[in-house]
Design a protein around this motif. Sequence first.
Motif, PDB file in Angstrom:
ATOM      1  N   UNK A 191       0.848  -1.182   0.000  1.00  0.00           N
ATOM      2  CA  UNK A 191       0.000   0.000   0.000  1.00  0.00           C
ATOM      3  C   UNK A 191       0.888   1.238   0.000  1.00  0.00           C
ATOM      4  N   UNK A 192       0.432   2.271  -0.664  1.00  0.00           N
ATOM      5  CA  UNK A 192       1.264   3.465  -0.824  1.00  0.00           C
ATOM      6  C   UNK A 192       1.644   4.101   0.516  1.00  0.00           C
ATOM      7  N   UNK A 193       0.801   3.956   1.523  1.00  0.00           N
ATOM      8  CA  UNK A 193       1.096   4.570   2.819  1.00  0.00           C
ATOM      9  C   UNK A 193       2.353   3.993   3.460  1.00  0.00           C
ATOM     10  N   UNK A 194       2.816   2.819   2.996  1.00  0.00           N
ATOM     11  CA  UNK A 194       4.021   2.203   3.556  1.00  0.00           C
ATOM     12  C   UNK A 194       5.287   2.555   2.773  1.00  0.00           C
ATOM     13  N   UNK A 195       5.174   3.388   1.734  1.00  0.00           N
ATOM     14  CA  UNK A 195       6.335   3.678   0.895  1.00  0.00           C
ATOM     15  C   UNK A 195       7.427   4.436   1.646  1.00  0.00           C
ATOM     16  N   UNK A 196       7.068   5.280   2.607  1.00  0.00           N
ATOM     17  CA  UNK A 196       8.097   5.992   3.374  1.00  0.00           C
ATOM     18  C   UNK A 196       8.949   4.990   4.161  1.00  0.00           C
ATOM     19  N   UNK A 197       8.284   4.009   4.747  1.00  0.00           N
ATOM     20  CA  UNK A 197       9.016   2.967   5.458  1.00  0.00           C
ATOM     21  C   UNK A 197       9.849   2.121   4.520  1.00  0.00           C
ATOM     22  N   UNK A 198       9.309   1.845   3.325  1.00  0.00           N
ATOM     23  CA  UNK A 198      10.066   1.056   2.346  1.00  0.00           C
ATOM     24  C   UNK A 198      11.314   1.801   1.891  1.00  0.00           C
ATOM     25  N   UNK A 199      11.188   3.101   1.685  1.00  0.00           N
ATOM     26  CA  UNK A 199      12.357   3.899   1.281  1.00  0.00           C
ATOM     27  C   UNK A 199      13.449   3.785   2.338  1.00  0.00           C
ATOM     28  N   UNK A 200      13.062   3.859   3.614  1.00  0.00           N
ATOM     29  CA  UNK A 200      14.042   3.744   4.696  1.00  0.00           C
ATOM     30  C   UNK A 200      14.653   2.349   4.749  1.00  0.00           C
ATOM     31  N   UNK A 201      13.822   1.331   4.562  1.00  0.00           N
ATOM     32  CA  UNK A 201      14.276  -0.051   4.690  1.00  0.00           C
ATOM     33  C   UNK A 201      15.053  -0.544   3.473  1.00  0.00           C
ATOM     34  N   UNK A 202      14.585  -0.198   2.283  1.00  0.00           N
ATOM     35  CA  UNK A 202      15.172  -0.768   1.058  1.00  0.00           C
ATOM     36  C   UNK A 202      15.732   0.275   0.102  1.00  0.00           C
ATOM     37  N   UNK A 203      15.006   1.371  -0.094  1.00  0.00           N
ATOM     38  CA  UNK A 203      15.472   2.372  -1.039  1.00  0.00           C
ATOM     39  C   UNK A 203      16.822   2.958  -0.654  1.00  0.00           C
ATOM     40  N   UNK A 204      16.993   3.243   0.629  1.00  0.00           N
ATOM     41  CA  UNK A 204      18.228   3.869   1.112  1.00  0.00           C
ATOM     42  C   UNK A 204      19.215   2.884   1.714  1.00  0.00           C
ATOM     43  N   UNK A 205      18.769   1.681   2.031  1.00  0.00           N
ATOM     44  CA  UNK A 205      19.619   0.760   2.781  1.00  0.00           C
ATOM     45  C   UNK A 205      20.894   0.316   2.073  1.00  0.00           C
ATOM     46  N   UNK A 206      20.983   0.316   0.732  1.00  0.00           N
ATOM     47  CA  UNK A 206      22.290   0.009   0.153  1.00  0.00           C
ATOM     48  C   UNK A 206      23.393   0.922   0.694  1.00  0.00           C
ATOM     49  N   UNK A 207      23.074   2.180   0.957  1.00  0.00           N
ATOM     50  CA  UNK A 207      24.082   3.093   1.520  1.00  0.00           C
ATOM     51  C   UNK A 207      24.534   2.629   2.898  1.00  0.00           C
ATOM     52  N   UNK A 208      23.586   2.152   3.726  1.00  0.00           N
ATOM     53  CA  UNK A 208      23.969   1.677   5.067  1.00  0.00           C
ATOM     54  C   UNK A 208      24.876   0.447   4.941  1.00  0.00           C
ATOM     55  N   UNK A 209      24.510  -0.445   4.024  1.00  0.00           N
ATOM     56  CA  UNK A 209      25.287  -1.675   3.853  1.00  0.00           C
ATOM     57  C   UNK A 209      26.698  -1.350   3.371  1.00  0.00           C
ATOM     58  N   UNK A 210      26.807  -0.402   2.446  1.00  0.00           N
ATOM     59  CA  UNK A 210      28.135  -0.025   1.954  1.00  0.00           C
ATOM     60  C   UNK A 210      28.979   0.606   3.062  1.00  0.00           C
ATOM     61  N   UNK A 211      28.333   1.371   3.949  1.00  0.00           N
ATOM     62  CA  UNK A 211      29.056   1.910   5.101  1.00  0.00           C
ATOM     63  C   UNK A 211      29.555   0.790   6.006  1.00  0.00           C
ATOM     64  N   UNK A 212      28.723  -0.232   6.185  1.00  0.00           N
ATOM     65  CA  UNK A 212      29.103  -1.373   7.027  1.00  0.00           C
ATOM     66  C   UNK A 212      30.283  -2.117   6.406  1.00  0.00           C
ATOM     67  N   UNK A 213      30.223  -2.323   5.068  1.00  0.00           N
ATOM     68  CA  UNK A 213      31.343  -2.964   4.363  1.00  0.00           C
ATOM     69  C   UNK A 213      32.622  -2.157   4.560  1.00  0.00           C
ATOM     70  N   UNK A 214      32.513  -0.848   4.415  1.00  0.00           N
ATOM     71  CA  UNK A 214      33.677   0.019   4.551  1.00  0.00           C
ATOM     72  C   UNK A 214      34.259  -0.049   5.962  1.00  0.00           C
ATOM     73  N   UNK A 215      33.371  -0.031   6.967  1.00  0.00           N
ATOM     74  CA  UNK A 215      33.831  -0.099   8.356  1.00  0.00           C
ATOM     75  C   UNK A 215      34.494  -1.443   8.652  1.00  0.00           C
ATOM     76  N   UNK A 216      33.902  -2.548   8.156  1.00  0.00           N
ATOM     77  CA  UNK A 216      34.503  -3.863   8.342  1.00  0.00           C
ATOM     78  C   UNK A 216      35.889  -3.932   7.700  1.00  0.00           C
ATOM     79  N   UNK A 217      35.991  -3.371   6.498  1.00  0.00           N
ATOM     80  CA  UNK A 217      37.271  -3.397   5.788  1.00  0.00           C
ATOM     81  C   UNK A 217      38.316  -2.551   6.506  1.00  0.00           C
ATOM     82  N   UNK A 290      12.700   7.779   6.976  1.00  0.00           N
ATOM     83  CA  UNK A 290      11.261   7.780   6.662  1.00  0.00           C
ATOM     84  C   UNK A 290      10.642   9.146   6.933  1.00  0.00           C
ATOM     85  N   UNK A 291      11.068   9.792   8.012  1.00  0.00           N
ATOM     86  CA  UNK A 291      10.569  11.124   8.352  1.00  0.00           C
ATOM     87  C   UNK A 291      10.913  12.132   7.259  1.00  0.00           C
TER      88      UNK A 291
END
Length: 296
Positions: A191-217, A290-291
């Motif tokens: 449902x469209x009302x969940x898109x803000x949460x989806x953006x936080x969880x999936x749309x933007x999360x590649x950036x978080x994962x890349x930060x985690x990779x960088x920190x691990x390295x 999401x905010x």
Amino acid sequence: IYPMSKVGKNLNYKKIRKIFIKNINKEVGTMNKKVGFIGCGNMGKAILGGIINSGEIALENIFVSTRSEESKSKIEDEFKVKASLDNNEVTAFSDILFLAVKPNIFKDVLKEVKDNITKDTLVVSIAAGVTVKDIENILGQDKKIVRTMPNTPALVGEAMSAVCFNKNLNDEEIDDICSIFNMFGKYEILEEKYFHGFIALCGSSPAYVFMFIEAMADAAVKLGIPRSKAYKMAEQSILGSAKLALETGKHPGELKDMVCSPGGTTIEAVIELENSGFRSSVINALEKCAEKSENM
């Protein structure tokens, strides 16, 4: 005939036939729809490439509009599809029209092409912050609108996309859109009302994962591992962990516990992450994301 030089000595005839059919499909396609793209940046190219690689839609049934002769030539050379500088030409051609332009020009482009969008055209938006209602306000309440949010792993055929539809699409049309999104990753109907949460969880999360990779390295380099090896090791560990979770269906907590031997090294690291507020930092970051999405 498929060139034998590309087949290899040990390839059996079933595999030869499969390769041959895949290459033929790229020319003739199996989905009898005309697909257009207005704009073709990184995400548009990812979607376009996924469609072409699937072989489901014939190359002659794909049409792309770009902003310059240079980008037009690049699209034609790279993807072997038709391209144009005329947004209305592509719109009139298309059964399914992907609007893949930046959000800041999205509404202007929509107004430009609206007269060539019929009640049967499936209009697919990938623009962040543009709602179904925003599009309906420009095109009319009778038009068929799809709002989507892919993420950048679409570039390697591993997107996680959200899709939602207005009330005007029938089941067959919804199936067609879902089939296309399966061509470059996975999707969920939300449902469209969940898109803000989806953006936080999936749309933007590649950036978080890349930060985690960088920190691990970085930590690995501190421990003496060469940086080039550290990145590869971190990336493969994250890929393998995600695949393990997806394929086993086990709860992430259970999979974590499988690694944490009593009194061992892993539990020491887990405790340090907890003491540093790892979970709460992730949760707070997603809430902030999401905010921001809601306020755009």
